[in-house]
Enzyme design. Structure first.
Site, short mmCIF file in Angstrom:
data_model
loop_
_atom_site.label_atom_id
_atom_site.label_comp_id
_atom_site.label_asym_id
_atom_site.label_seq_id
_atom_site.Cartn_x
_atom_site.Cartn_y
_atom_site.Cartn_z
N TYR A 151 -23.14 55.86 -40.80
CA TYR A 151 -21.97 56.89 -40.97
C TYR A 151 -20.66 56.20 -40.22
O TYR A 151 -21.00 55.69 -39.01
CB TYR A 151 -22.40 58.05 -40.27
CG TYR A 151 -23.25 58.86 -41.19
CD1 TYR A 151 -23.14 59.81 -42.14
CD2 TYR A 151 -24.45 58.47 -40.83
CE1 TYR A 151 -23.90 60.51 -42.66
CE2 TYR A 151 -25.83 59.27 -41.63
CZ TYR A 151 -25.61 60.11 -42.54
OH TYR A 151 -26.40 61.01 -43.16
N HIS A 159 -19.61 61.64 -45.01
CA HIS A 159 -20.83 60.97 -45.62
C HIS A 159 -21.03 59.72 -45.36
O HIS A 159 -20.27 58.93 -44.87
CB HIS A 159 -20.69 61.11 -47.20
CG HIS A 159 -20.37 62.36 -47.76
ND1 HIS A 159 -21.34 63.34 -48.11
CD2 HIS A 159 -19.31 63.20 -48.20
CE1 HIS A 159 -21.06 64.36 -48.55
NE2 HIS A 159 -19.74 64.32 -48.68
N LYS A 197 -23.68 55.31 -52.02
CA LYS A 197 -23.83 54.34 -50.99
C LYS A 197 -23.67 53.03 -51.28
O LYS A 197 -23.96 52.47 -52.40
CB LYS A 197 -25.14 54.50 -50.32
CG LYS A 197 -25.67 56.09 -49.93
CD LYS A 197 -24.96 56.40 -48.69
CE LYS A 197 -25.47 57.82 -48.45
NZ LYS A 197 -24.91 58.92 -49.28
#
Length: 248
Positions: A151, A159, A197
Site C-alpha cells: 500500500y 487500496h 492490483k
C-alpha cells in the site's frame, strides 16, 4: 482493468497521507518503543506484543501486526507475523523477544527459528524489509494469492497497488518452480487484474547457499519486476483507425 495510480478511498485522503509521511510515523514508532524495549512472546510463527496506548496507536498507523485484544490499563496486544516480528527486532531494534518460559531469544536464535518454520523466510524477510525501506505499507497477500500486498499508505486511506510475489534465486537462477510455467504467470496476472492490483515480482538472489546466519541478509539482493498483461486492442492500429474515422 488498467491501473493509473493509487486509488484513494476518500477525496482528501491523498492530502492526509502527504501530511503524514509513513517514514515519519515509523520513526516515531521506533522512538516510542526503544526506551522500554517491550517484550514480544514467541509462539510458533508469530509473536504477541503488548503495547502501551501511544505505541499501540503507532503500530496501528504503520499497519504492523494485528490488534487482537485489549488488556486492563489500556494495554493492547498485537499479533506479529514472522517478517513483522523480525523487522521490529532486527530492522528497527525496538523490541525484545522471549519464549513462553520467559527466557530471552537472541537474534541468531530468532533467525534460525523462523528459518526452520519457513524455508523461504530469508527471502521473504528481505523482500518485506526492502519494501518497508521504500516506505510502502506491507501486509499479507494470502487473500490475493500473493506473498504480500503493498500500500502507498495506511490501508484505511488507500487500496493496495501491488500484489507481491517473492521468487528466490541462486546464482541468477530461480531456486523454486514458482512462475516457471506460462499458465502460472497468466493465472497470477488474471487474479491481480480481477482485484485491481499490479503484479510485482521480487527476485531475491544470493551467490551463497549459507543462510544459517542473519549476516546472510547482506548478501541478498532484490530485483523488482512489474508484470502486466498485454492487451492487443490497446497496442495495435485500432486506436489510429478510430481516430481516422472521427476525422472523416
Amino acid at each position: 482493468m488498467e491501473l493509473t495510480g493509487p486509488r484513494w478511498k476518500g477525496k482528501e485522503f491523498a492530502d492526509t497521507a502527504l501530511a503524514n509521511p509513513m517514514s515519519e510515523i515509523v520513526s516515531r514508532l521506533r522512538t516510542s518503543l526503544s526506551p522500554s524495549m517491550p517484550n514480544a512472546l514467541l509462539s510458533g510463527c508469530t509473536a504477541l506484543l503488548e503495547a502501551e496506548p501511544d505505541a499501540a496507536d503507532l503500530l496501528e498507523r504503520t499497519s504492523i501486526g494485528q490488534n487482537i485484544t485489549t488488556f486492563g490499563g489500556d494495554k493492547q496486544c498485537f499479533q506479529l507475523g514472522p517478517e513483522e516480528s523480525f523487522y521490529l527486532y532486527h530492522g528497527l531494534a525496538c523490541i525484545r523477544v522471549s519464549r513462553e518460559d520467559g527466557t530471552a531469544v537472541a537474534e541468531s536464535e530468532l533467525w534460525n527459528h523462523f528459518c526452520s518454520e519457513r524455508k523461504t523466510f530469508p527471502e521473504l524477510y528481505k523482500a518485506y524489509s526492502h519494501l518497508r525501506s521504500k516506505n510502502w505499507v506491507v501486509r499479507s497477500g494470502t487473500h490475493y494469492g500473493a506473498d504480500f500486498v503493498a500500500y502507498r499508505h495506511h490501508p484505511a486511506l488507500v487500496h493496495a497497488e501491488y500484489a507481491v510475489l517473492v521468487v528466490p534465486e541462486n546464482d541468477g537462477k530461480a531456486s523454486s518452480t514458482r512462475l516457471s510455467a506460462w499458465p502460472d504467470l497468466c493465472c497470477s496476472l488474471r487474479l491481480c487484474g480481477s482485484v485491481a492490483k499490479t503484479l510485482l515480482i521480487l527476485y531475491v538472489s544470493t551467490c551463497s547457499g549459507d543462510r544459517s546466519s542473519v549476516c546472510s541478509l547482506e548478501e541478498l539482493t532484490v530485483e523488482e519486476r512489474i508484470i502486466r498483461r498485454w492487451i492487443p486492442e490497446r497496442s495495435r492500429e485500432g486506436k489510429c483507425l478510430a481516430g481516422d474515422d472521427e476525422t472523416q
